[in-house]
Design a protein around this motif. Structure first.
Motif, PDB file in Angstrom:
ATOM      1  N   SER A1005      83.100  67.510  24.690  1.00  0.00           N
ATOM      2  CA  SER A1005      83.466  67.200  26.075  1.00  0.00           C
ATOM      3  C   SER A1005      83.132  65.761  26.441  1.00  0.00           C
ATOM      4  N   GLN A1006      82.678  64.949  25.448  1.00  0.00           N
ATOM      5  CA  GLN A1006      82.259  63.582  25.723  1.00  0.00           C
ATOM      6  C   GLN A1006      83.466  62.629  25.686  1.00  0.00           C
ATOM      7  N   LYS A1007      83.200  61.311  25.743  1.00  0.00           N
ATOM      8  CA  LYS A1007      84.248  60.300  25.752  1.00  0.00           C
ATOM      9  C   LYS A1007      84.618  59.840  24.338  1.00  0.00           C
ATOM     10  N   PHE A1074      76.858  67.369  18.929  1.00  0.00           N
ATOM     11  CA  PHE A1074      77.017  66.057  19.552  1.00  0.00           C
ATOM     12  C   PHE A1074      75.778  65.740  20.378  1.00  0.00           C
ATOM     13  N   ILE A1075      75.202  64.558  20.133  1.00  0.00           N
ATOM     14  CA  ILE A1075      74.003  64.114  20.843  1.00  0.00           C
ATOM     15  C   ILE A1075      74.249  62.738  21.426  1.00  0.00           C
ATOM     16  N   GLN A1076      73.486  62.388  22.463  1.00  0.00           N
ATOM     17  CA  GLN A1076      73.579  61.060  23.053  1.00  0.00           C
ATOM     18  C   GLN A1076      72.729  60.095  22.252  1.00  0.00           C
ATOM     19  N   GLY A1077      73.225  58.874  22.013  1.00  0.00           N
ATOM     20  CA  GLY A1077      72.467  57.899  21.243  1.00  0.00           C
ATOM     21  C   GLY A1077      73.047  56.520  21.404  1.00  0.00           C
ATOM     22  N   ASN A1078      72.197  55.503  21.103  1.00  0.00           N
ATOM     23  CA  ASN A1078      72.641  54.114  21.146  1.00  0.00           C
ATOM     24  C   ASN A1078      73.390  53.785  19.868  1.00  0.00           C
ATOM     25  N   LEU A1095      75.459  68.824  11.025  1.00  0.00           N
ATOM     26  CA  LEU A1095      76.058  67.487  11.039  1.00  0.00           C
ATOM     27  C   LEU A1095      75.964  66.981  12.468  1.00  0.00           C
ATOM     28  N   GLU A1096      75.170  65.889  12.673  1.00  0.00           N
ATOM     29  CA  GLU A1096      74.983  65.339  14.010  1.00  0.00           C
ATOM     30  C   GLU A1096      75.953  64.185  14.246  1.00  0.00           C
ATOM     31  N   VAL A1097      76.595  64.191  15.427  1.00  0.00           N
ATOM     32  CA  VAL A1097      77.509  63.119  15.827  1.00  0.00           C
ATOM     33  C   VAL A1097      76.900  62.440  17.041  1.00  0.00           C
ATOM     34  N   ALA A1098      76.479  61.187  16.874  1.00  0.00           N
ATOM     35  CA  ALA A1098      75.864  60.437  17.973  1.00  0.00           C
ATOM     36  C   ALA A1098      76.964  59.716  18.740  1.00  0.00           C
ATOM     37  N   VAL A1099      77.096  60.036  20.030  1.00  0.00           N
ATOM     38  CA  VAL A1099      78.116  59.416  20.882  1.00  0.00           C
ATOM     39  C   VAL A1099      77.419  58.603  21.953  1.00  0.00           C
ATOM     40  N   PRO A1100      78.104  57.531  22.467  1.00  0.00           N
ATOM     41  CA  PRO A1100      77.446  56.708  23.499  1.00  0.00           C
ATOM     42  C   PRO A1100      77.374  57.428  24.833  1.00  0.00           C
TER      43      PRO A1100
END
Length: 1100
Positions: A1005-1007, A1074-1078, A1095-1100
């Motif tokens: 649901s992120q960008k 999906f996790i928040q990350g820089n 499997l982690e997906v770091a999104v801004p």
């Protein structure tokens, strides 16, 4: 915290004796005193050759820092003071450099620090107490690849009953102390330990143990290993169910036929257990009250009395916990196993219970002590083998060593014909009435003459009058001492039976984990074959373990508990002596000392003792062995006290080593005195020369200062004289200039006064002329004002006359209108006026609306304000009709291509609006489809020729590698029937997926532009699993894929929008989270494969 003193050798600043092999004389009292002396000085590690003795300090010591690890890295085993790091580094270097598989055996009783020792060796996250063996696998470089854990005989009887002074399994106390209120409410638990019968209260709280913090560590460890949230919750639900089973109590009831029956006193606990596990309450209640026995085609149901019901309850609790533990071990192994198939080196770590001698010893202690007998047997064999190999390697003559061989004790227990375990199995399996007493009678018949078996009921008359041996017990003389076992419970614990009714009740649970733990409860898979006994299972496990250990080079850590209070600074000599005996440490020392007590390579030996001989001090230029020979000849050490190997010197008696150390200590004192004398002379000479140089410097600086001072005095005097002369000359010149200036100023003053007089006269003349002109202007202004006022008065009078005429005319017109009104409007005058007025208002309304109409744009929300309240509905209807009309006009302008684009935009709105955060940014972007000019670019000619269908969308996407999460550019093509992936550089088609094999598309649901394409299982394209992509045109790609699939298959494609979903990679299901990350590379999401399941997906 005080900094620990750095030691450069085992023998430097030695507190007591660092290696028990050097203890002289060797007896039990001195052995215990040496351990106590070192323990009092925080020296908790002591060697017996290459064996490490570890005493639990029950507090934190500053000896496990990263700096301490580096200090012991790549150092000789005896180079530094005893430490567990020395043993682990020695084992690792042997594994890496000599290609020898290693094994570290950690033994000791509960509370001796075995788990902490294993953490220091391999740093695992231990959640439960058990005997466990772990193989850590390394590649050829020495880097860890993975591991496999094996557990041996979980002490599941601890679940329902604990020895005095000990706790139940830690997880029960941790979940009650560290669980949140919300978690405890879901698990139907209370934080008070006293509410649960399975928890012993005397050891519920342990000083220095933070159960809440440990619970957080356990949850974090489960997450790191790869447990999903629902898996963790299921594990905690099973733990809670086990804890609550202990609160179920039974009461007796008599049936009509006279048989005893049991009933549950309070069904509230049973209800909560059934809610946790999803079991029908009536099914579980019946399983606690009845037992069904099946034989061939017959079924017999019998009632359970209170004792049998309690047995069934405890058996269920133990089986639940034991099977949950085995499931956890299997689940963890799936996550930590090595992924590669290359040849691996293995280091095994065995953390297992030590020899146990309690006041009351039962079946558990019997098989634990059997395991320790086997470990002692292999320990002695491997120690002698290692000693013999070193002697042969060094060219030293090997002499036979006398030692106690405990093979006769192992045979007494494990012999397949007349061993205790074989007879116990035979007794459990034979028909008829089987009791613990019949088992003891059989032992008395078969083992009566065995020299290590004792019983008052045996044929051997020497124990008939032994009052220390009850009739219901038998005693075995183990290598660690005599242990008396109570025969009560041996048969039941060996059978380890769980009634089939309880297994079937568990299988019927609406709880996936519990159902998986009891596969034998499936009615379709009923197996009437009796399961293997606990003794036979453990015997097979021990045999497998011994076979595994035989293939590895052993390293030993013996853990000792200093006191029963688990308190720091307390050393109970009797308790330690008891452990030293059953660990066989004195026997170990004797075996080690049977040949040569101490050995050391020639180089460090010569380096340590070279100051004792003038020929070797301070530097020896020849071979190290020759230097050691010269040294020992100079010291006149008897030849029978040492031997020369190929690379080491072997010293037979510790007295010889201590003599060398005493000589070295006295020689070091002499050398220290000499060094002090030379240093003091050097210091005095240096100080004298420094003072001499300082005196010369001071004198030169003083002479310089005196000359500078004299020079400045002369210079200052000359400057003063010069200033006085310059001042006199300046004052003389000033006087002359002042006189000249005064003469010039006098002429100027006279001229100024004359010019002033002239100016004042002219000013008076101008002022007089100005006053005359102003008088004329004032008179003229007054005249003009008078004429204006007179004209104004005339105009006002004329206007008054005209107004009177207008008023009279208006009244006359009004009179005529009224006369006409009375003539034509009599009875219907009001209605006609109303209709006339209304018609005029509506006409005015429409004429004004014509001039105020908004633009023809459908998105223009402007509309004229309503002028009259009674026109409100008309006003709204006009607005609606106008909007529909201009929308139709706007649509009529569209071409067929534009209509298709807007249909896709509408479809995208229905799929992603308010669901995907990326959607608002895509609204203003037209859907182009062909982002790559495949037909025009000669680079893609091969790709164009290979695709004979119309291309709906063509763009470059990033394909995510399933193994490591890295990205690779691919051309994504969507046609009427297929999805194709091609190499961006060559245009070669990598994959082709029919639209009928695409089952679902998942995204967050992120960008981000990350999405997964799920394929139908068993299809040709699903061989490697689902596809993961990252696209800059995610909304357009997903919309076109949805519409094309719907047109082709007549079925809607499932679009899943979630921040956590599962994908299929070959045979494994992997969670994409999906996790928040820089982000280092802007807004592009980054993927990282954490383990086999995540499997982690770091999104801004």
């Amino acid at each position: 915290m005080a900094k620990m003193e750095t030691k450069t050798s085992l023998l430097d600043n030695m507190i007591g004796v660092g290696d028990m092999v050097l203890l002289e004389p060797l007896n039990e009292e001195l052995f215990i005193n040496n351990l106590k002396r070192r323990f009092d000085h925080n020296e908790i590690y002591t060697y017996i050759g290459s064996v490490v003795i570890s005493i639990n300090p029950y507090r934190s010591l500053p000896i496990y820092s990263p700096e301490k690890v580096e200090e012991y890295r790549n150092r000789n085993f005896y180079e530094l003071s005893p430490h567990i790091f020395a043993l682990s580094d020695e084992a690792y270097r042997s594994l890496r450099d000599q290609d020898k598989d290693q094994c570290i055996l950690i033994t000791g009783e509960s509370g001796a620090g075995k788990t902490e020792a294993s953490k220091l060796v391999i740093s695992p996250n231990a959640m439960f107490s058990q005997g466990k063996y772990m193989d850590i696998e390394f590649d050829f470089k020495g880097d860890p690849l993975g591991g496999v854990i094996s557990n041996y005989l979980l002490e599941k009887s601890r679940v329902v009953k604990q020895p005095r002074g000990e706790r139940n399994f830690h997880i029960f106390y941790q979940i009650l102390s560290g669980g949140s209120e919300d978690l405890l409410s879901k698990l139907k638990l209370e934080r008070d330990f006293s509410q649960y019968n399975y928890l012993s209260l005397d050891s519920a709280r342990v000083n220095g143990v933070d159960d809440a913090a440990n619970f957080r560590t356990v949850r974090n460890a489960m997450q790191i290993v790869g447990f999903m949230d629902h898996e963790t919750q299921s594990v905690f639900e099973v733990v809670a169910a086990v804890l609550k089973l202990g609160n179920i109590e039974f009461k007796p009831e008599s049936r009509v036929n006279g048989l005893d029956e049991s009933k549950i006193k309070d069904k509230n606990e049973l209800k909560e257990i059934c809610e946790l596990t999803g079991i029908d309450q009536s099914v579980l209640e019946r399983a606690f009250s009845f037992r069904t026995v099946e034989a061939k085609q017959e079924k017999v149901s019998t009632t359970l009395n209170v004792a049998q019901a309690y047995y069934a309850r405890d058996a269920l609790a133990k089986n639940l916990y034991s099977r949950l533990f085995s499931w956890l071990v299997t689940r963890i192994n799936e996550s930590i196993k090595a992924q590669t198939k290359v040849r691996k080196k293995v280091m095994g770590v065995l953390d297992i219970y030590g020899f146990e001698i309690f006041e009351e010893n039962s079946f558990e202690q019997f098989i634990i002590n059997y395991c320790n007998e086997k470990l002692q047997q292999i320990f002695i064999e491997l120690t002698l083998k290692e000693e013999q190999e070193e002697y042969i390697r060094e060219g030293i003559e090997w002499t036979h060593i006398e030692y106690f061989n405990n093979a006769i004790i192992c045979d007494l227990i494990e012999n397949n014909q007349n061993g205790i375990l074989a007879m116990l199995d035979e007794e459990c399996l034979r028909p008829g009435k089987v009791t613990d007493e019949t088992f003891l009678e059989k032992l008395n018949q078969v083992c009566a003459t065995h020299q290590h078996f004792e019983s008052r009921m045996s044929k051997c008359s020497r124990f008939l009058n032994d009052t220390s041996l009850p009739h219901s017990c038998f005693r075995i003389q183990h290598y660690a001492g005599k242990v008396m076992y109570q025969v009560e419970g041996f048969v039941d614990k060996n059978n380890d039976l769980l009634y089939r009714d309880l297994s079937q009740a568990m299988w019927k649970a609406n709880h996936s984990l519990i159902k998986a733990l009891f596969p034998e409860g499936n009615p379709a898979k009923i197996n009437l074959k009796r399961p293997p006994t606990a003794g036979s299972q453990f015997k097979a496990s021990v045999a497998t373990l011994m076979k595994n250990l035989q293939t590895k080079n052993p390293n030993y850590i013996r853990c000792i508990k200093p006191n029963d209070k688990k308190a720091a600074h307390i050393f109970n000599e009797a308790l330690v002596c008891h452990q030293v005996r059953y660990l066989g440490l004195l026997e170990n020392v004797r075996v080690r000392r049977a040949g040569y007590a101490f050995r050391q390579p020639y180089e460090p030996c010569l380096e340590r003792y070279k100051m004792l001989c003038k020929q070797t001090w301070p530097h020896w230029k020849g071979p190290a062995r020759v230097g050691v020979e010269v040294l020992f000849n100079e010291l006149e050490i008897p030849e029978e006290e040492y031997s020369f190997g190929r690379s080491k010197i072997f010293i037979r008696n510790p007295r010889t080593l201590f003599k060398l150390e005493d000589l070295r200590k006295r020689r070091l004192e002499d050398l220290a005195t000499l060094i002090q004398k030379i240093y003091r002379g050097w210091k005095c000479r240096t100080r004298f020369l420094l003072m001499k140089r300082s005196q010369i410097v001071i004198a030169s600086w003083y002479r310089r200062y005196a000359q500078q001072k004299k020079y400045w005095q002369i210079k200052t005097s000359a400057i003063v004289v010069q200033s006085y002369i310059r001042g006199w000359k300046a004052r003389k010149l000033l006087r002359e200039l002042k006189h000249q200036k005064r003469c010039e100023e006098a002429a100027t003053t006279i001229a100024a006064y004359w010019h002033g007089t002239q100016a004042r006269r002219e000013l008076r003349r101008l002022k007089e002329e100005t006053r005359n002109k102003h008088a004329i202007a004032v008179i003229w202004a007054y005249w003009l004002g008078y004429k204006a006022r007179r004209e104004l008065k005339r105009l006002k009078e004329e206007a008054s006359r005209k107004h009177a005429v207008a008023v009279i005319w208006a009244y006359w017109l009004g009179l005529k209108v009224r006369r006409e009104y009375r003539k034509f409007f009599r009875a219907n005058a009001g209605k006609k006026i109303y209709e006339f007025t209304l018609q005029k208002i509506i006409q005015k309304y429409f004429l004004e609306m014509k001039n105020k109409m908004p633009s023809l744009s459908p998105i223009d929300r402007n509309w004229p304000a309503r002028p009259y309240l009674f026109l409100d509905s008309t006003h709204k209807e006009l607005k609606r009709i106008f909007h529909l009309w201009r929308c139709k006009k706007y649509r009529d302008q569209f071409t067929d291509q534009q209509k298709l684009i807007y249909e896709e935009k509408l479809e995208a709105s229905e799929l992603f609006k308010d669901k995907k955060a990326l959607y608002p940014a895509s609204v203003g972007q037209p859907f182009q489809g062909a982002y790559l000019e495949i037909s025009k670019n000669p680079k893609y000619k091969k790709l164009k020729d290979a695709v004979d269908e119309k291309i709906i969308i063509a763009e470059v996407v990033n394909k995510i590698n399933r193994a490591n999460g890295k990205c690779a550019s691919r051309i994504f093509l969507l046609t009427k029937n297929n999805v194709l992936l091609a190499d961006q550089k060559s245009g070669h088609i990598k994959s082709e997926v029919p639209l009928g094999d695409v089952t679902k598309v998942s995204m967050s649901s992120q960008k981000d532009g990350f999405f997964a394409v799920h394929l139908r299982e068993g299809s040709g394209a699903a061989g490697k699993g689902d596809f993961l992509f990252s696209s800059d045109h995610l909304i357009e790609t997903a919309t076109k894929l949805y519409r094309t699939t719907l047109n082709q298959t007549k079925q809607k494609l499932n679009i899943e929008i979630s921040d956590e979903f599962l994908v299929q990679f070959r045979q494994d299901k992997v969670c994409v989270k999906f996790i928040q990350g820089n982000q280092k590379n802007g807004n592009i999401p980054t993927c990282k494969r954490k383990n086999n399941r995540l499997l982690e997906v770091a999104v801004p």
